[in-house]
Design a protein around this motif. Structure first.
Motif, PDB file in Angstrom:
ATOM      1  N   GLU A   1       0.839  -1.197   0.000  1.00  0.00           N
ATOM      2  CA  GLU A   1       0.000   0.000   0.000  1.00  0.00           C
ATOM      3  C   GLU A   1       0.875   1.248   0.000  1.00  0.00           C
ATOM      4  O   GLU A   1       1.668   1.453   0.912  1.00  0.00           O
ATOM      5  CB  GLU A   1      -0.903  -0.002   1.236  1.00  0.00           C
ATOM      6  N   PRO A   2       0.759   2.097  -1.048  1.00  0.00           N
ATOM      7  CA  PRO A   2       1.612   3.288  -1.121  1.00  0.00           C
ATOM      8  C   PRO A   2       1.217   4.303  -0.056  1.00  0.00           C
ATOM      9  O   PRO A   2       0.033   4.568   0.162  1.00  0.00           O
ATOM     10  CB  PRO A   2       1.357   3.819  -2.532  1.00  0.00           C
ATOM     11  N   MET A   3       2.209   4.873   0.605  1.00  0.00           N
ATOM     12  CA  MET A   3       1.950   5.898   1.613  1.00  0.00           C
ATOM     13  C   MET A   3       2.087   7.299   1.056  1.00  0.00           C
ATOM     14  O   MET A   3       1.860   8.278   1.755  1.00  0.00           O
ATOM     15  CB  MET A   3       2.910   5.686   2.796  1.00  0.00           C
ATOM     16  N   MET A   4       2.500   7.429  -0.225  1.00  0.00           N
ATOM     17  CA  MET A   4       2.580   8.700  -0.925  1.00  0.00           C
ATOM     18  C   MET A   4       2.655   8.403  -2.422  1.00  0.00           C
ATOM     19  O   MET A   4       2.917   7.270  -2.819  1.00  0.00           O
ATOM     20  CB  MET A   4       3.797   9.509  -0.461  1.00  0.00           C
ATOM     21  N   ASN A   5       2.420   9.417  -3.236  1.00  0.00           N
ATOM     22  CA  ASN A   5       2.407   9.250  -4.698  1.00  0.00           C
ATOM     23  C   ASN A   5       1.501   8.105  -5.125  1.00  0.00           C
ATOM     24  O   ASN A   5       1.793   7.359  -6.060  1.00  0.00           O
ATOM     25  CB  ASN A   5       3.819   9.007  -5.227  1.00  0.00           C
ATOM     26  N   GLY A   6       0.394   7.945  -4.420  1.00  0.00           N
ATOM     27  CA  GLY A   6      -0.506   6.840  -4.714  1.00  0.00           C
ATOM     28  C   GLY A   6      -1.234   6.996  -6.030  1.00  0.00           C
ATOM     29  O   GLY A   6      -1.698   6.013  -6.611  1.00  0.00           O
ATOM     30  N   GLN A   7      -1.320   8.241  -6.556  1.00  0.00           N
ATOM     31  CA  GLN A   7      -2.034   8.461  -7.805  1.00  0.00           C
ATOM     32  C   GLN A   7      -1.376   7.726  -8.962  1.00  0.00           C
ATOM     33  O   GLN A   7      -2.045   7.158  -9.825  1.00  0.00           O
ATOM     34  CB  GLN A   7      -2.112   9.969  -8.103  1.00  0.00           C
ATOM     35  N   VAL A   8      -0.024   7.740  -8.998  1.00  0.00           N
ATOM     36  CA  VAL A   8       0.702   7.039 -10.060  1.00  0.00           C
ATOM     37  C   VAL A   8       0.403   5.548  -9.998  1.00  0.00           C
ATOM     38  O   VAL A   8       0.214   4.889 -11.031  1.00  0.00           O
ATOM     39  CB  VAL A   8       2.218   7.283  -9.912  1.00  0.00           C
ATOM     40  N   VAL A   9       0.343   4.991  -8.794  1.00  0.00           N
ATOM     41  CA  VAL A   9       0.078   3.563  -8.625  1.00  0.00           C
ATOM     42  C   VAL A   9      -1.330   3.220  -9.078  1.00  0.00           C
ATOM     43  O   VAL A   9      -1.555   2.233  -9.786  1.00  0.00           O
ATOM     44  CB  VAL A   9       0.296   3.154  -7.155  1.00  0.00           C
ATOM     45  N   ARG A  10      -2.308   4.061  -8.689  1.00  0.00           N
ATOM     46  CA  ARG A  10      -3.695   3.775  -9.054  1.00  0.00           C
ATOM     47  C   ARG A  10      -3.944   3.971 -10.548  1.00  0.00           C
ATOM     48  O   ARG A  10      -4.656   3.172 -11.177  1.00  0.00           O
ATOM     49  CB  ARG A  10      -4.634   4.664  -8.230  1.00  0.00           C
ATOM     50  N   ASP A  11      -3.390   5.027 -11.138  1.00  0.00           N
ATOM     51  CA  ASP A  11      -3.615   5.297 -12.560  1.00  0.00           C
ATOM     52  C   ASP A  11      -3.086   4.172 -13.445  1.00  0.00           C
ATOM     53  O   ASP A  11      -3.656   3.898 -14.510  1.00  0.00           O
ATOM     54  CB  ASP A  11      -2.950   6.618 -12.961  1.00  0.00           C
ATOM     55  N   ASN A  12      -2.019   3.526 -13.028  1.00  0.00           N
ATOM     56  CA  ASN A  12      -1.403   2.496 -13.852  1.00  0.00           C
ATOM     57  C   ASN A  12      -1.660   1.086 -13.320  1.00  0.00           C
ATOM     58  O   ASN A  12      -1.087   0.130 -13.821  1.00  0.00           O
ATOM     59  CB  ASN A  12       0.110   2.739 -13.949  1.00  0.00           C
ATOM     60  N   ASN A  13      -2.544   1.001 -12.293  1.00  0.00           N
ATOM     61  CA  ASN A  13      -2.932  -0.288 -11.733  1.00  0.00           C
ATOM     62  C   ASN A  13      -1.691  -1.127 -11.387  1.00  0.00           C
ATOM     63  O   ASN A  13      -1.529  -2.264 -11.837  1.00  0.00           O
ATOM     64  CB  ASN A  13      -3.826  -1.052 -12.714  1.00  0.00           C
ATOM     65  N   LEU A  14      -0.807  -0.543 -10.576  1.00  0.00           N
ATOM     66  CA  LEU A  14       0.451  -1.199 -10.220  1.00  0.00           C
ATOM     67  C   LEU A  14       0.293  -1.965  -8.915  1.00  0.00           C
ATOM     68  O   LEU A  14      -0.227  -1.433  -7.927  1.00  0.00           O
ATOM     69  CB  LEU A  14       1.573  -0.158 -10.072  1.00  0.00           C
ATOM     70  N   ASN A  15       0.750  -3.193  -8.906  1.00  0.00           N
ATOM     71  CA  ASN A  15       0.765  -4.014  -7.693  1.00  0.00           C
ATOM     72  C   ASN A  15       2.161  -3.962  -7.084  1.00  0.00           C
ATOM     73  O   ASN A  15       3.125  -4.464  -7.660  1.00  0.00           O
ATOM     74  CB  ASN A  15       0.388  -5.459  -8.031  1.00  0.00           C
ATOM     75  N   LEU A  16       2.276  -3.345  -5.902  1.00  0.00           N
ATOM     76  CA  LEU A  16       3.583  -3.151  -5.268  1.00  0.00           C
ATOM     77  C   LEU A  16       3.902  -4.216  -4.233  1.00  0.00           C
ATOM     78  O   LEU A  16       4.922  -4.115  -3.551  1.00  0.00           O
ATOM     79  CB  LEU A  16       3.647  -1.763  -4.611  1.00  0.00           C
ATOM     80  N   ASN A  17       3.036  -5.232  -4.109  1.00  0.00           N
ATOM     81  CA  ASN A  17       3.309  -6.320  -3.158  1.00  0.00           C
ATOM     82  C   ASN A  17       4.248  -7.311  -3.843  1.00  0.00           C
ATOM     83  O   ASN A  17       3.836  -8.366  -4.347  1.00  0.00           O
ATOM     84  CB  ASN A  17       2.001  -6.995  -2.748  1.00  0.00           C
ATOM     85  N   LEU A  18       5.544  -6.958  -3.898  1.00  0.00           N
ATOM     86  CA  LEU A  18       6.526  -7.684  -4.700  1.00  0.00           C
ATOM     87  C   LEU A  18       7.713  -8.097  -3.845  1.00  0.00           C
ATOM     88  O   LEU A  18       7.924  -7.578  -2.738  1.00  0.00           O
ATOM     89  CB  LEU A  18       7.013  -6.796  -5.858  1.00  0.00           C
ATOM     90  N   ASP A  19       8.499  -9.024  -4.404  1.00  0.00           N
ATOM     91  CA  ASP A  19       9.769  -9.405  -3.808  1.00  0.00           C
ATOM     92  C   ASP A  19      10.852  -8.500  -4.391  1.00  0.00           C
ATOM     93  O   ASP A  19      11.150  -8.562  -5.582  1.00  0.00           O
ATOM     94  CB  ASP A  19      10.068 -10.876  -4.126  1.00  0.00           C
ATOM     95  N   PHE A  20      11.440  -7.660  -3.552  1.00  0.00           N
ATOM     96  CA  PHE A  20      12.373  -6.657  -4.048  1.00  0.00           C
ATOM     97  C   PHE A  20      13.814  -7.143  -4.105  1.00  0.00           C
ATOM     98  O   PHE A  20      14.739  -6.337  -4.199  1.00  0.00           O
ATOM     99  CB  PHE A  20      12.282  -5.394  -3.184  1.00  0.00           C
ATOM    100  N   LYS A  21      14.012  -8.466  -4.060  1.00  0.00           N
ATOM    101  CA  LYS A  21      15.351  -8.995  -4.271  1.00  0.00           C
ATOM    102  C   LYS A  21      15.776  -8.863  -5.733  1.00  0.00           C
ATOM    103  O   LYS A  21      16.951  -8.983  -6.055  1.00  0.00           O
ATOM    104  CB  LYS A  21      15.422 -10.454  -3.824  1.00  0.00           C
TER     105      LYS A  21
END
Length: 583
Positions: free
Chosen positions: A221-241
């Motif tokens: 869940e983005p705590m800022m700049n959430g508009q970019v995430v919502r506009d592009n339907n981005l899923n940020l629940n990822l493995d960042f390795k």
């Protein structure tokens, strides 16, 4: 056909260049087709690695700031008596005075942590909530924050934990806050801050017009700049390795770094079209140059010798001389093309820099070794200081004030010597006095269970040795050999000897009557390894080995084993004249 038309000799460089290019060009064209696809992947990897390193750098900075606040609270719990008074005092007046002093202290200290909005102390028993602000929230937000803290303290009270696990994110009044709460009896310490405060240094990151950097919770869940995430339907629940390519409308390259101190991550969203915007153009240029090169090759061969072969020959001649060790060689100025003139001048300048750098690297190596040596010499274990305090406490309990005075003076001498031990060398006289002072401290601890004897000629008293070289082994013997069952005898014998190389040396022999070293410990020490057992890692003897290696190279010898009669036996042989070698 092209080679025959120009009648180029087969043994000439021109023939080899033309024939080699023709044989190379066909697989090269095939390779370029593959390279068009592979280059995209390489660019993604390189960009992702670059941003990954940047994210790691900024996340380390954030974690270090949070770690500093953790250390502050832990130190406050351990060393501040006002918290103890607030916790245990039955008198309201003492509680109030302790509260005022603690409030004043935190008011001064919070200015060192600019990113923290508020620090608080909450007495659950008295329902007393103390807040100290860097940035005061609105009344509504403040009430909501207080309510969350009090509820969290009630949960913590009913659990067995002494803290809510590390820093954690909580959304309050449509804002994300980072909380830290620690428990000390009925007193709760902690702080909170708006996550935007952590993001201030990250605004310098350039990710492009349509990109974004943001902080997100562990569930994406983005705590800022959430508009970019919502506009592009981005899923940020990822493995960042590793990096990811995601997005419905526009693709984004996503890299991130998870915090080691809290349940949040730092994420960079880089538009894929920004990464690849110039790649197709350069690929077309490479293909065109490859084809054009085939047609212009005959013309280039006409100028090859004058503009290429001769300058290369001169450079190769100079390089061969340099390879043979002659760093004074330079390429003499001559009439040639501008490029080779610059290369020649750069080459000559580079060789001058190499000579200077060779000296600088040598000096830097010496400085690095000195820094490492000082670091090794300053490694002091805290258990001795704690044991000494226990001895003083025991003496005070039995009202042996003369022993307390003696113990205090011994400790003063001990730590005065330890804090000056960052010197490279000290005299044997100083080292022996320090060992005798240390033995006296241990005699006060072990009473009649310890005896010590030292033999040294007077003419060796001013001989220079590395500090703590005898103390370390004496401390090791007392730690492992002394018990409450029988008396242990320690002895140090120092004498002048001759080495096999004929260099005057002196030998230090340290013995005890304990159980001695275990065989596996002796093997590890001879291999130069650190020793780790059920009590943890032991660096004292390894420290001595490392320091002797840095100071004397192969001129010093250290033998560790057991004597025939039992007990540990340590023999150190050092050159008598070390000052000249040190310089």
């Amino acid at each position: 056909m092209l080679i025959r038309a120009f009648n180029i000799p087969k043994n000439s460089i021109r023939f080899k260049l033309v024939a080699g290019l023709i044989a190379f060009m066909l697989p090269l064209i095939s390779f370029l087709i593959y390279n068009n696809l592979y280059a995209i992947k390489v660019v993604h990897n390189q960009v992702a690695e670059s941003y990954k390193n940047m994210m790691s750098l900024y996340m380390n900075q954030i974690d270090n700031n949070l770690e500093a606040v953790d250390s502050y609270f832990v130190n406050l719990q351990v060393s501040n008596t006002d918290i103890q008074m607030m916790l245990y005092s039955p008198y309201e007046e003492e509680y109030f005075l302790s509260k005022i002093r603690l409030l004043n202290k935190i008011t001064q200290d919070i200015t060192m942590y600019k990113f923290i909005d508020t620090m608080f102390i909450y007495s659950l028993q008295r329902q007393d909530f103390i807040e100290i602000h860097n940035n005061r929230p609105s009344f509504v937000e403040q009430e909501a924050l207080r309510e969350y803290v009090t509820n969290s303290c009630l949960e913590l009270r009913s659990s067995r934990n002494s803290q809510i696990s590390d820093w954690h994110v909580q959304k309050i009044e449509n804002k994300y806050y980072l909380f830290r709460i620690l428990k000390m009896g009925e007193i709760y310490l902690g702080s909170w801050t708006d996550v935007k405060n952590l993001f201030i240094p990250l605004k310098m990151i350039d990710i492009g017009e349509n990109g974004a950097s943001l902080l997100a919770t562990d569930n994406g869940e983005p705590m800022m700049n959430g508009q970019v995430v919502r506009d592009n339907n981005l899923n940020l629940n990822l493995d960042f390795k590793r990096y990811h390519l995601i997005g419905d409308r526009n693709q984004y390259l996503v890299v991130g770094e998870k915090s080691l101190k809290g349940n949040f991550s730092l994420i960079a969203l880089i538009p894929d079209n920004k990464i690849l915007e110039k790649l197709p153009y350069f690929q077309r240029v490479i293909n065109f140059i490859s084809i054009l090169f085939i047609f212009v090759l005959p013309i280039c061969l006409l100028f090859l010798r004058k503009i290429l072969i001769v300058p290369l020959r001169r450079m190769l001649s100079a390089m061969k001389k340099i390879r043979d060790g002659n760093l004074e060689v330079r390429i003499e100025p001559y009439a040639t093309s501008e490029e080779f003139r610059i290369v020649n001048e750069t080459f000559n300048t580079m060789m001058e820099h190499i000579q200077q750098l060779k000296i600088s690297v040598y000096e830097e190596k010496i400085n690095t070794q000195k820094a490492e040596l000082q670091h090794l010499q300053l490694q002091i274990k805290p258990h001795f200081f704690l044991n000494s305090l226990n001895i003083i406490y025991a003496l005070a309990s039995t009202k042996k004030y003369d022993h307390i005075q003696e113990m205090t003076l011994c400790l003063i001498k001990y730590f005065r010597y330890m804090f000056r031990s960052n010197l490279t060398f000290v005299s044997l006289k100083d080292e022996i006095q320090h060992v005798q002072n240390y033995i006296r401290i241990q005699e006060l601890r072990f009473s009649e269970l310890l005896s010590f004897k030292i033999e040294i000629p007077d003419y060796l008293l001013e001989t220079k040795v590395p500090p703590l070289i005898i103390h370390t082994f004496i401390e090791n013997s007392i730690k492992y050999a002394v018990s409450m069952d029988e008396e242990v005898q320690l002895s140090v014998n120092i004498e002048l000897v001759d080495s096999k190389e004929g260099e005057p040396c002196f030998r230090i022999v340290i013995k005890d009557t304990g159980e001695g070293f275990k065989e596996d410990v002796i093997r590890e020490l001879k291999a130069g390894n650190r020793i780790t057992d059920e009590y943890g890692e032991h660096i004292g003897i390894w420290n001595i080995q490392r320091r002797l290696s840095l100071l004397y190279k192969e001129r010093a010898k250290l033998c560790i084993g057991n004597s025939e009669s039992g007990g540990a036996l340590v023999e150190i042989v050092l050159p008598l004249n070390n000052l000249e070698k040190e310089d």
